[in-house]
Design a protein around this motif. Structure first.
Motif, short mmCIF file in Angstrom:
data_model
loop_
_atom_site.label_atom_id
_atom_site.label_comp_id
_atom_site.label_asym_id
_atom_site.label_seq_id
_atom_site.Cartn_x
_atom_site.Cartn_y
_atom_site.Cartn_z
N VAL A 28 -97.33 -70.97 -70.78
CA VAL A 28 -95.77 -71.85 -71.04
C VAL A 28 -95.70 -71.15 -69.91
O VAL A 28 -94.31 -71.61 -69.56
CB VAL A 28 -95.66 -72.48 -72.29
N LEU A 29 -94.78 -70.07 -70.30
CA LEU A 29 -94.00 -68.88 -70.31
C LEU A 29 -93.93 -68.60 -68.19
O LEU A 29 -93.49 -68.60 -67.47
CB LEU A 29 -94.18 -67.28 -70.68
N ARG A 30 -95.53 -68.17 -67.84
CA ARG A 30 -95.65 -68.88 -65.92
C ARG A 30 -95.18 -69.70 -65.45
O ARG A 30 -94.15 -70.04 -64.84
CB ARG A 30 -97.11 -68.55 -66.10
N ASP A 31 -95.52 -70.96 -65.95
CA ASP A 31 -93.98 -72.66 -66.37
C ASP A 31 -92.83 -72.37 -65.68
O ASP A 31 -92.37 -73.07 -64.90
CB ASP A 31 -95.09 -73.04 -66.42
N ASP A 91 -80.78 -74.10 -69.72
CA ASP A 91 -81.35 -74.13 -71.10
C ASP A 91 -82.04 -74.98 -71.65
O ASP A 91 -83.23 -74.86 -71.77
CB ASP A 91 -79.80 -74.82 -71.12
N SER A 92 -82.90 -76.29 -70.63
CA SER A 92 -84.79 -76.79 -71.23
C SER A 92 -85.49 -76.24 -71.23
O SER A 92 -86.56 -76.19 -72.00
CB SER A 92 -84.20 -78.21 -70.30
N ARG A 96 -87.26 -74.71 -74.41
CA ARG A 96 -89.51 -75.40 -74.36
C ARG A 96 -89.66 -73.93 -74.24
O ARG A 96 -90.47 -73.98 -75.42
CB ARG A 96 -89.38 -75.70 -73.35
N LEU A 97 -89.44 -72.50 -74.02
CA LEU A 97 -89.72 -71.49 -74.34
C LEU A 97 -90.09 -71.23 -75.94
O LEU A 97 -90.94 -70.39 -76.62
CB LEU A 97 -89.32 -70.49 -73.90
N VAL A 98 -88.91 -70.37 -76.60
CA VAL A 98 -87.99 -71.22 -78.56
C VAL A 98 -89.58 -71.51 -78.93
O VAL A 98 -90.08 -71.38 -79.93
CB VAL A 98 -86.74 -71.45 -77.82
N PRO A 104 -85.04 -67.05 -77.82
CA PRO A 104 -83.32 -67.41 -77.00
C PRO A 104 -83.68 -66.65 -75.24
O PRO A 104 -83.42 -65.69 -75.42
CB PRO A 104 -82.72 -67.73 -77.83
N GLY A 105 -83.70 -67.48 -74.60
CA GLY A 105 -83.02 -66.92 -73.35
C GLY A 105 -83.97 -65.91 -72.34
O GLY A 105 -83.95 -65.47 -71.43
N HIS A 106 -85.33 -65.85 -73.02
CA HIS A 106 -86.26 -65.03 -72.33
C HIS A 106 -86.98 -65.54 -71.02
O HIS A 106 -86.86 -64.80 -70.16
CB HIS A 106 -87.42 -65.04 -73.23
N GLY A 107 -86.98 -66.89 -70.90
CA GLY A 107 -87.19 -67.02 -69.66
C GLY A 107 -86.26 -66.66 -68.86
O GLY A 107 -86.54 -66.47 -67.11
N SER A 108 -85.00 -66.67 -68.94
CA SER A 108 -84.01 -66.22 -68.20
C SER A 108 -84.00 -65.29 -67.91
O SER A 108 -83.38 -64.69 -66.56
CB SER A 108 -82.72 -66.40 -68.93
#
Length: 132
Positions: A28-31, A91-92, A96-98, A104-108
């Protein structure tokens, strides 16, 4: 160790908003952070809209009236949905990663770091000072 990918049924469940088991957390993180993450968000949107669009097209166009008008209305509807999804994509994806336990904000942050590293590699290769 390779990232464990979900099978097609779980992948489709995930595309419709389902939460995958914890063993797919890294996938999911890679996605959410790979180079094609925006394209993946777009595909997710189109997969979610496709059944409703097909029902509306068949109901409005084939069974009940003029199919060119139904196709045009469907196209405009899809374009509106795509615009809304793309404007809220950051944001979405972070939300989703949360759900999978990331802050929060890890993907960004991961995408920013990856982009900064790529920019640094580009500068190292292509922006060298000219030889004197």
């Amino acid at each position: 160790m390779p990232v464990k990918r979900p099978n097609p049924v779980l992948w489709l469940y995930y595309q419709y908003g389902g939460t995958l088991p914890a063993r797919y957390r890294e996938w999911v993180l890679r996605d959410a952070t790979c180079k094609t993450w925006v394209l993946r968000v777009l595909v997710r949107c189109l997969i979610q809209v496709a059944p409703l669009g097909a029902v509306l097209f068949v109901g409005l166009g084939v069974l009940g009236g003029s199919w060119p008008i139904a196709a045009g209305a469907l196209l405009l509807g899809v374009l509106v949905v795509v615009r809304i999804v793309l404007t809220s994509s950051v944001d979405s994806v972070d939300a989703r990663l949360v759900r999978y336990g990331y802050p929060p904000g890890h993907g960004s942050a991961v995408r920013r770091q990856r982009d900064a590293e790529a920019a640094e590699r580009y500068r190292a290769v292509w922006r060298q000072p000219p030889p004197e």
